[in-house]
Each structure stands twice: as structure tokens, then as C-alpha cells.
Design a protein around this motif. Structure first.
Motif, short mmCIF file in Angstrom:
data_model
loop_
_atom_site.label_atom_id
_atom_site.label_comp_id
_atom_site.label_asym_id
_atom_site.label_seq_id
_atom_site.Cartn_x
_atom_site.Cartn_y
_atom_site.Cartn_z
N GLY A 100 42.08 -9.28 -1.22
CA GLY A 100 41.97 -8.10 -1.17
C GLY A 100 40.92 -6.84 -1.60
O GLY A 100 41.43 -5.96 -1.40
N ASP A 101 40.19 -7.64 -2.38
CA ASP A 101 38.96 -6.15 -2.73
C ASP A 101 37.96 -6.60 -1.07
O ASP A 101 37.13 -7.62 -1.55
CB ASP A 101 39.06 -6.93 -3.86
N GLU A 102 37.64 -5.57 -1.28
CA GLU A 102 36.55 -5.61 -0.10
C GLU A 102 35.03 -6.06 -0.42
O GLU A 102 34.90 -7.10 0.58
CB GLU A 102 36.11 -3.93 0.16
N THR A 103 34.91 -6.30 -1.62
CA THR A 103 33.52 -6.48 -2.16
C THR A 103 33.66 -8.53 -2.07
O THR A 103 32.75 -8.98 -1.57
CB THR A 103 33.43 -6.09 -3.62
N ARG A 104 34.89 -8.77 -2.19
CA ARG A 104 35.04 -9.81 -2.12
C ARG A 104 35.37 -10.66 -1.02
O ARG A 104 35.09 -11.25 -0.69
CB ARG A 104 36.38 -10.73 -3.16
N LEU A 105 36.32 -9.63 -0.37
CA LEU A 105 36.19 -10.03 1.44
C LEU A 105 34.31 -10.33 1.76
O LEU A 105 34.39 -11.40 2.66
CB LEU A 105 36.94 -9.56 2.03
N ARG A 106 33.67 -8.93 1.45
CA ARG A 106 32.43 -9.57 1.97
C ARG A 106 32.12 -10.85 1.43
O ARG A 106 31.12 -11.56 2.65
CB ARG A 106 31.95 -8.62 1.04
N MET A 107 31.85 -11.28 0.21
CA MET A 107 31.42 -12.40 -0.37
C MET A 107 31.43 -13.41 -0.08
O MET A 107 30.63 -14.12 0.77
CB MET A 107 31.44 -12.58 -1.54
N VAL A 108 33.39 -13.30 0.28
CA VAL A 108 33.71 -14.73 1.38
C VAL A 108 32.99 -14.63 2.90
O VAL A 108 32.74 -15.50 3.74
CB VAL A 108 35.34 -14.65 1.04
N ALA A 109 33.74 -13.65 4.03
CA ALA A 109 32.75 -13.72 4.83
C ALA A 109 30.97 -13.87 5.18
O ALA A 109 30.64 -14.93 5.91
CB ALA A 109 32.45 -12.35 5.44
N ALA A 110 30.72 -13.61 3.58
CA ALA A 110 29.36 -14.44 4.27
C ALA A 110 29.21 -15.56 3.63
O ALA A 110 27.80 -16.11 4.07
CB ALA A 110 28.42 -13.47 2.50
N LEU A 111 29.60 -16.27 2.87
CA LEU A 111 29.41 -16.99 2.22
C LEU A 111 30.12 -18.65 3.87
O LEU A 111 29.55 -19.74 3.84
CB LEU A 111 29.81 -17.72 1.15
N CYS A 112 30.93 -18.14 4.38
CA CYS A 112 31.09 -18.77 5.56
C CYS A 112 30.30 -18.52 6.68
O CYS A 112 30.46 -19.63 7.65
CB CYS A 112 32.27 -18.31 6.37
N ALA A 113 29.88 -18.05 6.64
CA ALA A 113 28.28 -17.20 6.95
C ALA A 113 27.26 -17.87 7.69
O ALA A 113 26.30 -18.67 8.15
CB ALA A 113 28.11 -15.76 8.03
N GLY A 114 27.17 -18.00 5.83
CA GLY A 114 25.27 -18.63 5.94
C GLY A 114 25.37 -19.70 4.54
O GLY A 114 24.33 -20.32 4.33
N GLY A 115 26.50 -20.52 4.93
CA GLY A 115 26.50 -21.67 3.94
C GLY A 115 26.91 -21.49 2.33
O GLY A 115 26.62 -19.92 1.80
N ALA A 116 25.96 -22.46 1.37
CA ALA A 116 26.08 -21.92 -0.14
C ALA A 116 24.72 -20.62 0.01
O ALA A 116 23.99 -20.90 0.22
CB ALA A 116 25.84 -23.43 -0.47
N MET A 117 25.20 -20.32 -1.34
CA MET A 117 24.40 -19.10 -1.71
C MET A 117 23.98 -18.81 -3.13
O MET A 117 25.19 -19.24 -3.50
CB MET A 117 24.49 -17.91 -1.22
N SER A 118 22.99 -18.16 -3.45
CA SER A 118 22.62 -18.18 -4.64
C SER A 118 23.06 -16.76 -5.39
O SER A 118 24.15 -15.71 -4.60
CB SER A 118 21.46 -18.41 -5.35
N ILE A 119 23.68 -16.69 -6.36
CA ILE A 119 23.89 -15.16 -6.65
C ILE A 119 22.62 -13.63 -6.05
O ILE A 119 23.48 -12.98 -5.88
CB ILE A 119 24.20 -14.39 -7.90
N ALA A 120 21.81 -14.98 -6.32
CA ALA A 120 20.35 -14.00 -5.87
C ALA A 120 20.84 -13.28 -4.60
O ALA A 120 20.94 -11.92 -3.80
CB ALA A 120 19.51 -14.21 -6.13
N GLN A 121 21.28 -14.11 -3.43
CA GLN A 121 21.00 -13.86 -2.11
C GLN A 121 22.21 -13.06 -1.86
O GLN A 121 22.50 -12.33 -0.87
CB GLN A 121 21.52 -16.01 -1.27
N LEU A 122 23.18 -13.24 -3.27
CA LEU A 122 24.25 -12.51 -2.78
C LEU A 122 23.95 -11.16 -2.60
O LEU A 122 24.93 -10.27 -2.13
CB LEU A 122 25.81 -12.56 -3.35
#
Length: 114
Positions: A23-45
Motif C-alpha cells: 500500500g506504500d508507493e515507495t515499497r510498491l516501486r521497489m517490488v516493481a524494480a526487483l521484479c524487473a531487474g532481479g536481485a539488487m543492492s540497496i545502493a542500486q535501489l
């Protein structure tokens, strides 16, 4: 007339944490980024955003608690990846709720048409 099957409380409770996390837009964006880009570091996120690493870490911990992401150690680095199994549980909950609505609407339609 039969009563529609209700969702079990533990299933709803488990799904509620998933929906709250997403329900949080930031977290939803993170999930979308992880779905699209695979495993990522905090620096990448955090790259290209104005979000601090601390904030990203807090958001990732909420997502991890809901079972949507997990961290994996790769050498000295910690990567975060999407965990789709819990999202499937939430999808099933939504389908069950939709079925209950369909049944309720069918009963209402039947009542109105009498």
C-alpha cells in the motif's frame, strides 16, 4: 439459500500484511524494480532517487516481514530479491473475496427479479 464461504481469519491476516506493505508507493516501486531487474543492492535501489539508504532499508524490512522480498548474501554484499510465493497467496485471497461479491450480487439479482 446457502451462505457463501468466508475467508479464514489466518489467511486474511497473512494477506493483510502483504496488502499493507504494498500500500506504500515507495515499497510498491521497489517490488516493481526487483521484479524487473532481479536481485539488487540497496545502493542500486537508491540510485537515481532522493530516498536515503536508511529509508530503503526500512522499506525493505517491511517488505521482508510481509514475505515479499528476501535478502541474499553475495560475497560481502547483501542483495534483495522478490519472493513471489506470498504475492500468490494474496492473489488467492482477492479471488476468494471476488467470488463472495459475485455470489452476493447473484443473490441480490435473484431477489430483485422475483
Amino acid at each position: 439459500m446457502t451462505k457463501p464461504s468466508a475467508l479464514k481469519v489466518p489467511v486474511l491476516r497473512k494477506s493483510a500484511s502483504i496488502f499493507a506493505a504494498l500500500g506504500d508507493e515507495t515499497r510498491l516501486r521497489m517490488v516493481a524494480a526487483l521484479c524487473a531487474g532481479g536481485a539488487m543492492s540497496i545502493a542500486q535501489l537508491t540510485a537515481g532517487t532522493d530516498i536515503t539508504r536508511q529509508a530503503v532499508t526500512k522499506h525493505l524490512l517491511v517488505l521482508a516481514e510481509a514475505g515479499l522480498v528476501r535478502d541474499v548474501k553475495q560475497g560481502r554484499e547483501r542483495l534483495w530479491e522478490f519472493e513471489p510465493s506470498h504475492l500468490e497467496e494474496a492473489r488467492r485471497s482477492l479471488e476468494a473475496i471476488a467470488l463472495q461479491w459475485d455470489q452476493a450480487l447473484a443473490r441480490l439479482k435473484s431477489f430483485v427479479e422475483k
